[in-house]
Write an enzyme that holds these catalytic residues in place. Structure first.
Site, mmCIF file in Angstrom:
data_model
loop_
_atom_site.group_PDB
_atom_site.id
_atom_site.type_symbol
_atom_site.label_atom_id
_atom_site.label_comp_id
_atom_site.label_asym_id
_atom_site.label_seq_id
_atom_site.Cartn_x
_atom_site.Cartn_y
_atom_site.Cartn_z
ATOM 1 N N SER A 182 0.859 -1.182 0.000
ATOM 2 C CA SER A 182 0.000 0.000 0.000
ATOM 3 C C SER A 182 0.895 1.232 0.000
ATOM 4 O O SER A 182 1.885 1.274 -0.737
ATOM 5 C CB SER A 182 -0.931 -0.078 1.209
ATOM 6 O OG SER A 182 -1.877 0.958 1.173
ATOM 7 N N HIS A 211 -3.064 -1.504 -2.923
ATOM 8 C CA HIS A 211 -4.173 -0.563 -2.704
ATOM 9 C C HIS A 211 -4.087 0.555 -3.742
ATOM 10 O O HIS A 211 -3.012 1.065 -4.031
ATOM 11 C CB HIS A 211 -4.098 0.029 -1.290
ATOM 12 C CG HIS A 211 -4.423 -0.970 -0.236
ATOM 13 N ND1 HIS A 211 -4.109 -0.818 1.084
ATOM 14 C CD2 HIS A 211 -5.054 -2.174 -0.321
ATOM 15 C CE1 HIS A 211 -4.533 -1.862 1.767
ATOM 16 N NE2 HIS A 211 -5.098 -2.700 0.944
ATOM 17 N N ASP A 235 -4.252 -4.311 6.454
ATOM 18 C CA ASP A 235 -4.689 -5.244 5.415
ATOM 19 C C ASP A 235 -3.469 -6.011 4.925
ATOM 20 O O ASP A 235 -2.434 -5.419 4.639
ATOM 21 C CB ASP A 235 -5.334 -4.463 4.253
ATOM 22 C CG ASP A 235 -6.011 -5.383 3.248
ATOM 23 O OD1 ASP A 235 -6.507 -6.444 3.651
ATOM 24 O OD2 ASP A 235 -6.035 -5.027 2.053
#
Lengths: 275, 186
Positions: free
Chosen positions: B11, B38, B131
Protein backbone atom coordinates in the site's frame (compact mmCIF):
# COMPACT_ATOMS: atom_id res chain seq x y z
CA UNK A 1 -14.01 -12.68 7.23
CA UNK A 2 -10.72 -14.03 8.52
CA UNK A 3 -12.07 -17.51 9.17
CA UNK A 4 -12.06 -20.13 6.52
CA UNK A 5 -14.52 -22.80 5.57
CA UNK A 6 -13.50 -26.20 4.25
CA UNK A 7 -14.93 -27.75 1.14
CA UNK A 8 -16.93 -30.34 3.07
CA UNK A 9 -18.69 -27.65 5.13
CA UNK A 10 -19.28 -25.56 2.03
CA UNK A 11 -20.94 -28.51 0.32
CA UNK A 12 -23.11 -29.19 3.36
CA UNK A 13 -24.39 -25.64 3.27
CA UNK A 14 -25.06 -25.78 -0.48
CA UNK A 15 -27.01 -29.01 0.00
CA UNK A 16 -29.22 -27.87 2.86
CA UNK A 17 -29.98 -24.50 1.23
CA UNK A 18 -31.05 -26.28 -1.94
CA UNK A 19 -33.11 -28.83 -0.07
CA UNK A 20 -34.88 -26.34 2.18
CA UNK A 21 -35.39 -23.38 -0.12
CA UNK A 22 -34.83 -24.66 -3.66
CA UNK A 23 -31.99 -22.17 -4.11
CA UNK A 24 -29.20 -23.81 -6.10
CA UNK A 25 -25.77 -22.34 -5.31
CA UNK A 26 -23.70 -25.29 -6.54
CA UNK A 27 -22.33 -23.37 -9.50
CA UNK A 28 -21.16 -20.27 -7.68
CA UNK A 29 -17.39 -19.80 -7.40
CA UNK A 30 -15.89 -21.49 -4.38
CA UNK A 31 -14.28 -18.33 -3.01
CA UNK A 32 -17.56 -16.45 -3.23
CA UNK A 33 -19.41 -19.25 -1.47
CA UNK A 34 -16.85 -19.55 1.29
CA UNK A 35 -16.92 -15.81 1.95
CA UNK A 36 -20.72 -15.55 1.81
CA UNK A 37 -21.26 -18.62 3.99
CA UNK A 38 -18.91 -17.26 6.65
CA UNK A 39 -20.91 -14.04 6.46
CA UNK A 40 -24.14 -15.98 6.94
CA UNK A 41 -22.79 -17.98 9.90
CA UNK A 42 -21.53 -14.78 11.51
CA UNK A 43 -24.82 -12.98 10.93
CA UNK A 44 -26.91 -15.77 12.46
CA UNK A 45 -24.38 -16.29 15.28
CA UNK A 46 -23.75 -19.90 14.37
CA UNK A 47 -20.34 -21.41 15.05
CA UNK A 48 -20.63 -24.81 13.40
CA UNK A 49 -21.95 -25.71 9.97
CA UNK A 50 -23.76 -28.72 11.44
CA UNK A 51 -25.70 -26.33 13.69
CA UNK A 52 -26.59 -24.25 10.65
CA UNK A 53 -27.93 -27.36 8.90
CA UNK A 54 -29.97 -28.19 11.99
CA UNK A 55 -31.38 -24.66 12.27
CA UNK A 56 -32.39 -24.63 8.61
CA UNK A 57 -34.07 -28.02 8.95
CA UNK A 58 -35.96 -26.82 12.02
CA UNK A 59 -37.15 -23.87 9.94
CA UNK A 60 -35.47 -21.40 12.30
CA UNK A 61 -33.80 -19.41 9.56
CA UNK A 62 -35.84 -17.03 7.47
CA UNK A 63 -35.12 -17.55 3.77
CA UNK A 64 -35.41 -13.90 2.75
CA UNK A 65 -33.07 -12.88 5.56
CA UNK A 66 -30.56 -15.53 4.53
CA UNK A 67 -30.73 -14.45 0.91
CA UNK A 68 -30.28 -10.82 1.92
CA UNK A 69 -27.05 -11.65 3.77
CA UNK A 70 -25.84 -13.86 0.93
CA UNK A 71 -26.39 -11.32 -1.86
CA UNK A 72 -23.48 -9.17 -2.98
CA UNK A 73 -24.05 -5.49 -3.58
CA UNK A 74 -22.40 -5.54 -6.97
CA UNK A 75 -22.05 -1.85 -7.37
CA UNK A 76 -22.30 1.69 -6.17
CA UNK A 77 -24.42 4.47 -7.62
CA UNK A 78 -22.92 5.36 -11.00
CA UNK A 79 -20.10 2.86 -10.56
CA UNK A 80 -17.74 3.53 -13.51
CA UNK A 81 -18.87 7.07 -14.42
CA UNK A 82 -17.22 6.67 -17.83
CA UNK A 83 -19.72 3.91 -18.64
CA UNK A 84 -22.65 6.06 -17.57
CA UNK A 85 -21.37 8.89 -19.75
CA UNK A 86 -21.31 6.53 -22.75
CA UNK A 87 -24.81 5.29 -21.97
CA UNK A 88 -26.12 8.82 -21.58
CA UNK A 89 -24.48 10.20 -24.69
CA UNK A 90 -24.66 7.27 -27.09
CA UNK A 91 -26.52 4.13 -26.16
CA UNK A 92 -29.67 5.26 -24.35
CA UNK A 93 -30.50 7.90 -26.99
CA UNK A 94 -29.82 5.25 -29.66
CA UNK A 95 -32.21 2.65 -28.25
CA UNK A 96 -34.89 5.28 -27.66
CA UNK A 97 -35.16 5.75 -31.43
CA UNK A 98 -36.86 2.37 -31.90
CA UNK A 99 -40.41 2.35 -30.64
CA UNK A 100 -41.30 0.14 -27.72
CA UNK A 101 -37.67 -0.48 -26.68
CA UNK A 102 -37.41 -2.18 -23.34
CA UNK A 103 -34.57 -2.23 -20.85
CA UNK A 104 -33.94 -5.16 -18.53
CA UNK A 105 -32.04 -4.76 -15.28
CA UNK A 106 -31.65 -8.51 -15.09
CA UNK A 107 -30.40 -9.05 -11.57
CA UNK A 108 -30.80 -6.29 -9.03
CA UNK A 109 -29.01 -6.48 -5.73
CA UNK A 110 -29.04 -3.15 -3.90
CA UNK A 111 -30.92 -1.20 -6.57
CA UNK A 112 -28.07 1.27 -7.09
CA UNK A 113 -27.69 0.24 -10.71
CA UNK A 114 -31.43 0.69 -11.29
CA UNK A 115 -31.55 4.13 -9.68
CA UNK A 116 -28.48 5.23 -11.65
CA UNK A 117 -30.25 4.23 -14.86
CA UNK A 118 -33.44 6.01 -13.86
CA UNK A 119 -31.57 9.22 -13.08
CA UNK A 120 -29.82 8.99 -16.46
CA UNK A 121 -33.14 8.44 -18.26
CA UNK A 122 -34.75 11.32 -16.42
CA UNK A 123 -31.94 13.69 -17.36
CA UNK A 124 -32.33 12.60 -20.98
CA UNK A 125 -36.11 13.15 -20.78
CA UNK A 126 -36.53 9.51 -21.70
CA UNK A 127 -38.37 8.35 -18.57
CA UNK A 128 -41.60 7.94 -20.49
CA UNK A 129 -40.09 6.72 -23.74
CA UNK A 130 -38.34 3.60 -22.51
CA UNK A 131 -39.88 0.82 -20.47
CA UNK A 132 -37.77 -0.65 -17.70
CA UNK A 133 -38.16 -4.11 -16.24
CA UNK A 134 -36.23 -4.94 -13.09
CA UNK A 135 -35.66 -8.47 -11.83
CA UNK A 136 -34.41 -9.52 -8.45
CA UNK A 137 -34.24 -12.86 -6.67
CA UNK A 138 -35.22 -11.36 -3.32
CA UNK A 139 -38.67 -10.02 -2.44
CA UNK A 140 -37.21 -8.29 0.61
CA UNK A 141 -34.81 -6.38 -1.61
CA UNK A 142 -37.50 -5.52 -4.14
CA UNK A 143 -39.57 -4.03 -1.32
CA UNK A 144 -36.55 -2.11 0.00
CA UNK A 145 -35.70 -0.76 -3.44
CA UNK A 146 -39.31 0.34 -3.95
CA UNK A 147 -39.01 2.42 -0.80
CA UNK A 148 -35.97 4.26 -2.12
CA UNK A 149 -33.27 1.77 -1.29
CA UNK A 150 -32.10 2.71 2.21
CA UNK A 151 -28.46 3.43 1.44
CA UNK A 152 -25.72 4.22 3.93
CA UNK A 153 -24.65 7.84 3.81
CA UNK A 154 -21.13 6.69 2.97
CA UNK A 155 -22.46 5.07 -0.18
CA UNK A 156 -24.28 8.27 -1.08
CA UNK A 157 -21.01 10.19 -0.83
CA UNK A 158 -19.52 7.70 -3.28
CA UNK A 159 -22.55 8.10 -5.53
CA UNK A 160 -22.25 11.85 -5.30
CA UNK A 161 -18.57 11.73 -6.28
CA UNK A 162 -19.36 9.43 -9.21
CA UNK A 163 -22.24 11.66 -10.32
CA UNK A 164 -19.90 14.67 -10.25
CA UNK A 165 -17.32 12.77 -12.33
CA UNK A 166 -20.07 11.95 -14.78
CA UNK A 167 -21.03 15.65 -14.88
CA UNK A 168 -24.69 15.07 -14.08
CA UNK A 169 -27.15 17.83 -14.85
CA UNK A 170 -28.17 18.75 -11.32
CA UNK A 171 -27.07 18.40 -7.71
CA UNK A 172 -27.10 14.72 -6.82
CA UNK A 173 -28.73 15.55 -3.49
CA UNK A 174 -31.87 16.50 -5.47
CA UNK A 175 -32.44 12.79 -5.94
CA UNK A 176 -32.55 11.57 -2.36
CA UNK A 177 -33.79 12.29 1.13
CA UNK A 178 -31.86 11.63 4.29
CA UNK A 179 -33.72 9.62 6.90
CA UNK A 180 -31.63 9.12 10.06
CA UNK A 181 -28.32 7.66 8.92
CA UNK A 182 -29.82 6.26 5.73
CA UNK A 183 -30.60 7.88 2.42
CA UNK A 184 -33.65 7.04 0.35
CA UNK A 185 -33.64 7.70 -3.35
CA UNK A 186 -36.63 9.57 -4.79
CA UNK A 187 -39.04 6.69 -5.34
CA UNK A 188 -41.02 8.63 -7.96
CA UNK A 189 -38.11 7.78 -10.27
CA UNK A 190 -39.57 4.26 -10.25
CA UNK A 191 -42.81 5.29 -11.94
CA UNK A 192 -43.50 2.80 -14.71
CA UNK A 193 -40.78 0.34 -13.67
CA UNK A 194 -42.03 -3.23 -13.71
CA UNK A 195 -40.54 -5.40 -10.96
CA UNK A 196 -40.48 -9.16 -10.97
CA UNK A 197 -39.05 -11.73 -8.62
CA UNK A 198 -36.85 -13.90 -10.80
CA UNK A 199 -33.72 -15.92 -10.18
CA UNK A 200 -31.91 -15.59 -13.48
CA UNK A 201 -29.78 -18.65 -12.81
CA UNK A 202 -32.80 -20.90 -12.41
CA UNK A 203 -35.96 -19.34 -13.84
CA UNK A 204 -37.01 -19.03 -17.47
CA UNK A 205 -38.29 -15.80 -18.92
CA UNK A 206 -39.24 -15.52 -22.57
CA UNK A 207 -39.13 -11.85 -23.39
CA UNK A 208 -37.15 -9.60 -25.70
CA UNK A 209 -35.22 -6.54 -24.64
CA UNK A 210 -33.31 -3.91 -26.53
CA UNK A 211 -30.89 -3.31 -23.70
CA UNK A 212 -29.78 -5.47 -20.78
CA UNK A 213 -27.55 -4.51 -17.85
CA UNK A 214 -25.92 -7.34 -15.97
CA UNK A 215 -22.79 -5.97 -14.38
CA UNK A 216 -20.58 -7.89 -11.97
CA UNK A 217 -22.88 -10.86 -11.52
CA UNK A 218 -21.21 -13.34 -13.90
CA UNK A 219 -18.10 -13.07 -11.71
CA UNK A 220 -19.98 -14.95 -9.02
CA UNK A 221 -20.54 -17.97 -11.25
CA UNK A 222 -18.53 -21.03 -12.21
CA UNK A 223 -18.13 -21.83 -15.89
CA UNK A 224 -21.27 -23.99 -16.43
CA UNK A 225 -23.59 -21.42 -14.82
CA UNK A 226 -21.75 -18.55 -16.52
CA UNK A 227 -22.42 -20.20 -19.86
CA UNK A 228 -26.07 -20.90 -19.11
CA UNK A 229 -26.74 -17.35 -17.98
CA UNK A 230 -24.82 -15.75 -20.87
CA UNK A 231 -26.95 -17.81 -23.26
CA UNK A 232 -30.12 -16.74 -21.47
CA UNK A 233 -29.13 -13.07 -21.64
CA UNK A 234 -28.33 -13.28 -25.34
CA UNK A 235 -31.60 -15.13 -26.04
CA UNK A 236 -33.43 -12.30 -24.26
CA UNK A 237 -31.96 -9.63 -26.54
CA UNK A 238 -33.45 -8.35 -29.77
CA UNK A 239 -31.16 -8.45 -32.81
CA UNK A 240 -28.92 -5.39 -32.53
CA UNK A 241 -29.69 -5.11 -28.82
CA UNK A 242 -27.04 -4.26 -26.25
CA UNK A 243 -25.68 -6.12 -23.23
CA UNK A 244 -23.52 -4.37 -20.64
CA UNK A 245 -21.40 -6.43 -18.24
CA UNK A 246 -18.74 -5.42 -15.70
CA UNK A 247 -15.62 -3.77 -17.10
CA UNK A 248 -13.43 -6.73 -16.03
CA UNK A 249 -15.90 -9.34 -17.19
CA UNK A 250 -15.91 -10.87 -20.66
CA UNK A 251 -18.13 -13.04 -22.85
CA UNK A 252 -15.06 -14.55 -24.48
CA UNK A 253 -14.90 -17.53 -22.16
CA UNK A 254 -17.81 -19.25 -23.88
CA UNK A 255 -18.76 -20.18 -27.43
CA UNK A 256 -22.20 -18.58 -27.28
CA UNK A 257 -20.51 -15.24 -26.57
CA UNK A 258 -19.54 -15.14 -30.25
CA UNK A 259 -23.11 -14.14 -31.03
CA UNK A 260 -22.16 -10.77 -29.56
CA UNK A 261 -19.90 -8.07 -30.93
CA UNK A 262 -17.85 -6.00 -28.50
CA UNK A 263 -18.72 -2.42 -29.44
CA UNK A 264 -17.08 -0.66 -26.50
CA UNK A 265 -14.10 -2.48 -25.08
CA UNK A 266 -13.34 -0.26 -22.08
CA UNK A 267 -16.92 -0.37 -20.81
CA UNK A 268 -17.75 -3.89 -22.01
CA UNK A 269 -20.78 -3.02 -24.08
CA UNK A 270 -21.74 -5.82 -26.46
CA UNK A 271 -24.20 -5.80 -29.35
CA UNK A 272 -26.10 -8.82 -30.63
CA UNK A 273 -24.98 -9.67 -34.14
CA UNK A 274 -27.40 -9.68 -37.02
CA UNK A 275 -26.29 -13.01 -38.50
CA UNK B 1 10.86 -25.50 -8.62
CA UNK B 2 9.02 -25.87 -5.31
CA UNK B 3 6.68 -22.98 -5.93
CA UNK B 4 3.76 -22.25 -8.24
CA UNK B 5 3.10 -18.57 -7.63
CA UNK B 6 4.23 -15.38 -5.93
CA UNK B 7 1.77 -12.92 -4.44
CA UNK B 8 2.81 -9.46 -3.34
CA UNK B 9 0.73 -7.03 -1.26
CA UNK B 10 1.48 -3.38 -0.68
CA UNK B 11 0.00 0.00 0.00
CA UNK B 12 1.36 3.44 0.86
CA UNK B 13 5.07 3.62 0.05
CA UNK B 14 5.11 0.39 -1.92
CA UNK B 15 5.00 1.68 -5.49
CA UNK B 16 8.74 2.25 -5.88
CA UNK B 17 9.54 -1.03 -4.16
CA UNK B 18 7.19 -3.00 -6.41
CA UNK B 19 8.59 -1.23 -9.46
CA UNK B 20 12.11 -2.17 -8.44
CA UNK B 21 11.19 -5.79 -7.75
CA UNK B 22 9.35 -6.36 -11.02
CA UNK B 23 12.06 -4.55 -13.01
CA UNK B 24 14.50 -7.19 -11.74
CA UNK B 25 12.46 -10.21 -12.82
CA UNK B 26 13.49 -11.48 -16.27
CA UNK B 27 11.02 -11.88 -19.12
CA UNK B 28 11.23 -15.67 -18.79
CA UNK B 29 10.59 -15.75 -15.04
CA UNK B 30 9.09 -19.19 -14.38
CA UNK B 31 6.20 -18.21 -12.08
CA UNK B 32 3.11 -16.00 -12.21
CA UNK B 33 3.41 -12.94 -9.99
CA UNK B 34 0.23 -11.47 -8.53
CA UNK B 35 0.16 -7.92 -7.24
CA UNK B 36 -2.52 -6.77 -4.84
CA UNK B 37 -1.83 -3.08 -4.26
CA UNK B 38 -4.17 -0.56 -2.70
CA UNK B 39 -5.27 1.92 -5.35
CA UNK B 40 -7.89 4.53 -6.02
CA UNK B 41 -11.25 2.90 -6.69
CA UNK B 42 -12.31 5.15 -9.51
CA UNK B 43 -9.03 5.34 -11.43
CA UNK B 44 -9.09 2.34 -13.74
CA UNK B 45 -6.27 3.16 -16.12
CA UNK B 46 -2.66 4.24 -15.84
CA UNK B 47 -1.43 1.91 -13.11
CA UNK B 48 -0.46 -0.98 -15.41
CA UNK B 49 1.23 1.48 -17.75
CA UNK B 50 3.21 3.05 -14.88
CA UNK B 51 4.34 -0.35 -13.58
CA UNK B 52 5.17 -1.57 -17.09
CA UNK B 53 7.74 1.11 -17.84
CA UNK B 54 10.62 -0.83 -16.34
CA UNK B 55 9.21 -4.34 -16.24
CA UNK B 56 10.47 -7.09 -18.51
CA UNK B 57 7.52 -9.39 -17.86
CA UNK B 58 4.12 -8.45 -19.33
CA UNK B 59 1.78 -6.87 -16.76
CA UNK B 60 -1.96 -7.13 -17.04
CA UNK B 61 -5.13 -6.66 -15.06
CA UNK B 62 -6.88 -9.98 -15.50
CA UNK B 63 -10.46 -10.33 -16.58
CA UNK B 64 -12.68 -12.57 -14.52
CA UNK B 65 -12.08 -16.31 -15.21
CA UNK B 66 -8.80 -15.68 -17.07
CA UNK B 67 -6.32 -18.55 -16.73
CA UNK B 68 -3.21 -17.92 -14.60
CA UNK B 69 0.01 -18.28 -16.60
CA UNK B 70 3.68 -18.33 -15.66
CA UNK B 71 5.86 -15.47 -16.82
CA UNK B 72 3.14 -12.86 -16.35
CA UNK B 73 2.50 -10.24 -13.72
CA UNK B 74 -1.13 -9.79 -12.74
CA UNK B 75 -2.36 -6.62 -11.05
CA UNK B 76 -5.62 -6.62 -9.07
CA UNK B 77 -7.95 -4.26 -10.98
CA UNK B 78 -9.47 -1.13 -9.43
CA UNK B 79 -12.61 -1.63 -7.34
CA UNK B 80 -12.56 -5.44 -7.52
CA UNK B 81 -11.22 -8.07 -5.17
CA UNK B 82 -8.91 -10.53 -6.93
CA UNK B 83 -9.27 -14.22 -6.03
CA UNK B 84 -7.52 -17.35 -7.19
CA UNK B 85 -10.10 -20.01 -7.98
CA UNK B 86 -9.97 -23.76 -8.45
CA UNK B 87 -8.72 -24.72 -11.90
CA UNK B 88 -5.89 -22.16 -11.85
CA UNK B 89 -8.14 -19.26 -12.82
CA UNK B 90 -8.75 -15.80 -11.50
CA UNK B 91 -12.10 -14.72 -10.10
CA UNK B 92 -13.04 -11.13 -9.39
CA UNK B 93 -15.49 -9.94 -6.81
CA UNK B 94 -17.36 -6.83 -5.77
CA UNK B 95 -17.92 -8.08 -2.23
CA UNK B 96 -17.73 -5.57 0.60
CA UNK B 97 -14.43 -3.73 1.11
CA UNK B 98 -12.23 -5.38 3.75
CA UNK B 99 -10.02 -3.14 5.87
CA UNK B 100 -11.55 -0.28 3.85
CA UNK B 101 -9.95 -1.80 0.78
CA UNK B 102 -11.14 -3.23 -2.52
CA UNK B 103 -8.95 -4.86 -3.69
CA UNK B 104 -8.21 -6.29 -0.26
CA UNK B 105 -4.79 -7.88 0.21
CA UNK B 106 -6.15 -10.21 2.89
CA UNK B 107 -8.82 -11.64 0.58
CA UNK B 108 -6.38 -12.19 -2.31
CA UNK B 109 -3.88 -13.84 0.01
CA UNK B 110 -6.57 -16.08 1.61
CA UNK B 111 -7.65 -17.49 -1.73
CA UNK B 112 -4.08 -17.86 -3.00
CA UNK B 113 -3.03 -19.61 0.23
CA UNK B 114 -5.98 -22.00 0.01
CA UNK B 115 -5.25 -22.86 -3.61
CA UNK B 116 -1.45 -23.06 -3.66
CA UNK B 117 -0.80 -24.22 -0.07
CA UNK B 118 2.98 -24.77 0.41
CA UNK B 119 3.66 -23.82 -3.21
CA UNK B 120 3.07 -20.10 -2.61
CA UNK B 121 5.42 -17.25 -1.76
CA UNK B 122 3.66 -14.34 -0.03
CA UNK B 123 5.34 -10.94 0.26
CA UNK B 124 4.09 -7.92 2.22
CA UNK B 125 5.60 -4.49 1.53
CA UNK B 126 5.25 -0.98 2.91
CA UNK B 127 1.71 0.11 3.81
CA UNK B 128 -0.27 2.27 6.18
CA UNK B 129 -2.92 -0.18 7.40
CA UNK B 130 -3.12 -3.77 8.56
CA UNK B 131 -4.69 -5.24 5.42
CA UNK B 132 -2.45 -8.14 4.41
CA UNK B 133 -1.45 -9.23 7.90
CA UNK B 134 -4.12 -11.93 8.24
CA UNK B 135 -3.54 -12.85 4.62
CA UNK B 136 0.15 -13.46 5.21
CA UNK B 137 -0.73 -15.49 8.29
CA UNK B 138 -2.94 -17.69 6.15
CA UNK B 139 -0.07 -18.20 3.66
CA UNK B 140 2.09 -19.33 6.58
CA UNK B 141 -0.67 -21.50 8.10
CA UNK B 142 -1.11 -23.24 4.75
CA UNK B 143 2.59 -24.06 4.57
CA UNK B 144 3.63 -21.31 2.16
CA UNK B 145 6.72 -19.12 2.38
CA UNK B 146 6.33 -15.66 3.93
CA UNK B 147 8.47 -12.56 3.41
CA UNK B 148 8.02 -9.00 4.67
CA UNK B 149 9.95 -5.93 3.65
CA UNK B 150 12.19 -4.79 6.50
CA UNK B 151 10.05 -2.28 8.48
CA UNK B 152 13.16 -0.10 8.93
CA UNK B 153 13.29 0.34 5.18
CA UNK B 154 9.52 0.85 4.66
CA UNK B 155 8.20 4.34 4.05
CA UNK B 156 5.23 3.29 6.17
CA UNK B 157 5.86 0.19 8.30
CA UNK B 158 2.31 -0.43 9.66
CA UNK B 159 1.48 -3.27 7.29
CA UNK B 160 4.75 -5.13 7.70
CA UNK B 161 4.70 -4.77 11.51
CA UNK B 162 1.09 -5.99 11.62
CA UNK B 163 2.11 -8.99 9.49
CA UNK B 164 5.03 -9.79 11.79
CA UNK B 165 2.65 -9.59 14.74
CA UNK B 166 0.12 -11.85 13.07
CA UNK B 167 2.49 -14.66 12.19
CA UNK B 168 6.04 -15.89 12.53
CA UNK B 169 7.27 -14.74 9.12
CA UNK B 170 10.07 -16.67 7.43
CA UNK B 171 12.12 -13.70 6.23
CA UNK B 172 12.42 -9.99 6.94
CA UNK B 173 14.33 -8.63 3.97
CA UNK B 174 15.42 -5.36 2.41
CA UNK B 175 14.14 -4.75 -1.14
CA UNK B 176 17.45 -5.91 -2.62
CA UNK B 177 17.37 -9.14 -0.67
CA UNK B 178 13.74 -9.76 -1.64
CA UNK B 179 14.85 -9.46 -5.28
CA UNK B 180 17.82 -11.81 -4.78
CA UNK B 181 15.58 -14.30 -3.07
CA UNK B 182 12.89 -14.28 -5.75
CA UNK B 183 15.53 -14.61 -8.48
CA UNK B 184 17.04 -17.64 -6.78
CA UNK B 185 13.91 -19.53 -5.72
CA UNK B 186 14.31 -23.25 -6.04
Amino acid sequence: MAGSLGIVDTKKMIAVIKEAYGLDLADYTLTTLKNRFIRILTYFNIGLVDNFVEQVKKNNINYEELLDVFMIDCTELFRDPSLWRELREVYLPDISKSSGSKIWMASLSSGEELYSLLVALKELNLSNGLRVEASCVSQLRIDRIKKGGQFDMKKMELGDANYTRLSGKFEFSNYYNVNGNKAEMDATLLNGVEFNKINISQDVQNKSFRFIMFRNVLIQYNMPLYERVVRKLIDSLTIGGYLVIGNKETLEHCEVGKKMQLVNEAEKIYRKRID
Amino acid sequence: MNYKAIIIGGSAGSFQVVTKIIASLPANYPLPVMLCLHRLKHVRSGFVEALSIKAQMPILEPNDKDPIKSGKIYLAPANYHLYIELGNKFALSTEEAVNHSRPSIDLSFFSAAYNYKQKLVGVILSGANKDGAMGLKSVKDNGGLTIVQDPNECQVPTMTLASMNATNVDHVFSTNRIIDYLLNLE
